[in-house]
Design a protein around this motif. Structure first.
Motif, PDB file in Angstrom:
ATOM      1  N   VAL A 106       0.824  -1.209   0.000  1.00  0.00           N
ATOM      2  CA  VAL A 106       0.000   0.000   0.000  1.00  0.00           C
ATOM      3  C   VAL A 106       0.861   1.263   0.000  1.00  0.00           C
ATOM      4  O   VAL A 106       0.724   2.127  -0.864  1.00  0.00           O
ATOM      5  CB  VAL A 106      -0.977   0.008   1.207  1.00  0.00           C
ATOM      6  CG1 VAL A 106      -1.788   1.298   1.244  1.00  0.00           C
ATOM      7  CG2 VAL A 106      -1.898  -1.197   1.152  1.00  0.00           C
ATOM      8  N   HIS A 112      -1.675   5.113  -4.490  1.00  0.00           N
ATOM      9  CA  HIS A 112      -2.459   5.158  -3.246  1.00  0.00           C
ATOM     10  C   HIS A 112      -2.255   6.497  -2.549  1.00  0.00           C
ATOM     11  O   HIS A 112      -1.141   6.966  -2.394  1.00  0.00           O
ATOM     12  CB  HIS A 112      -2.051   4.031  -2.300  1.00  0.00           C
ATOM     13  CG  HIS A 112      -2.744   4.108  -0.973  1.00  0.00           C
ATOM     14  ND1 HIS A 112      -4.071   3.786  -0.813  1.00  0.00           N
ATOM     15  CD2 HIS A 112      -2.306   4.517   0.240  1.00  0.00           C
ATOM     16  CE1 HIS A 112      -4.405   3.979   0.455  1.00  0.00           C
ATOM     17  NE2 HIS A 112      -3.352   4.421   1.111  1.00  0.00           N
ATOM     18  N   ILE A 118      -8.145   1.757   1.254  1.00  0.00           N
ATOM     19  CA  ILE A 118      -7.165   0.907   0.584  1.00  0.00           C
ATOM     20  C   ILE A 118      -7.878   0.089  -0.480  1.00  0.00           C
ATOM     21  O   ILE A 118      -8.757  -0.715  -0.175  1.00  0.00           O
ATOM     22  CB  ILE A 118      -6.463  -0.010   1.606  1.00  0.00           C
ATOM     23  CG1 ILE A 118      -5.720   0.841   2.633  1.00  0.00           C
ATOM     24  CG2 ILE A 118      -5.529  -0.991   0.902  1.00  0.00           C
ATOM     25  CD1 ILE A 118      -5.223   0.068   3.835  1.00  0.00           C
ATOM     26  N   THR A 120      -6.080  -1.709  -3.063  1.00  0.00           N
ATOM     27  CA  THR A 120      -4.907  -2.256  -3.724  1.00  0.00           C
ATOM     28  C   THR A 120      -5.019  -3.769  -3.784  1.00  0.00           C
ATOM     29  O   THR A 120      -5.069  -4.430  -2.741  1.00  0.00           O
ATOM     30  CB  THR A 120      -3.630  -1.845  -2.947  1.00  0.00           C
ATOM     31  OG1 THR A 120      -3.597  -0.425  -2.826  1.00  0.00           O
ATOM     32  CG2 THR A 120      -2.383  -2.320  -3.646  1.00  0.00           C
TER      33      THR A 120
END
Length: 136
Positions: A106, A112, A118, A120
């Motif tokens: 991350v 990001h 989050i 990802t």
């Protein structure tokens, strides 16, 4: 022994990641998860000031009669929370692996934005490899 859920709470108390690993876990709405994260953030802040012997990093384990929450606080204020069965003994080591995955997948991701949710895929894959189905 079982792992039920993982939450990542940013330094402002916002829920940036939530994933359930148990089918029987109550399903909350997005808003309820956000309120829960903010409440836990506040409890953690208060418990860090309650220590009669000086400074404290706040609550690290909160137990109920049927589960426990293990909290890992990072130097930046991000909290990693693992909901597990009472018999689970590996929560701290699992949280350290999750934190390592967070740092690699991350924080090193140039797309990001810090403190934001989050999203990802690499992080999800790492969490699956660390926790799997949640049953050890």
């Amino acid at each position: 022994m079982a792992i039920y859920a993982l939450w990542v709470i940013n330094k402002a108390g916002g829920l940036v990641y939530q994933r359930n690993f148990a089918d029987g876990l109550a399903q909350l709405t997005s808003n309820e998860y956000l309120v829960l994260a903010g409440t836990l953030h506040g409890i953690h802040a208060i418990t860090s000031r309650l220590s009669p012997t000086g400074s404290s990093s706040g609550a690290q384990v909160i137990e109920s009669e049927s589960f426990k929450m293990t909290i890992h606080l990072t130097a930046t204020g991000t909290k990693f929370v693992l909901l597990t069965s009472l018999a689970e003994t590996t929560a701290e080591s699992v949280l350290l692996k999750v934190y390592e995955a967070y740092a690699d997948a991350v924080m090193k991701n140039p797309f990001h934005t810090p403190e934001m949710p989050i999203r990802t895929e690499g992080f999800d894959l790492r969490i699956t490899s660390i926790i799997g189905t949640g049953h050890t």
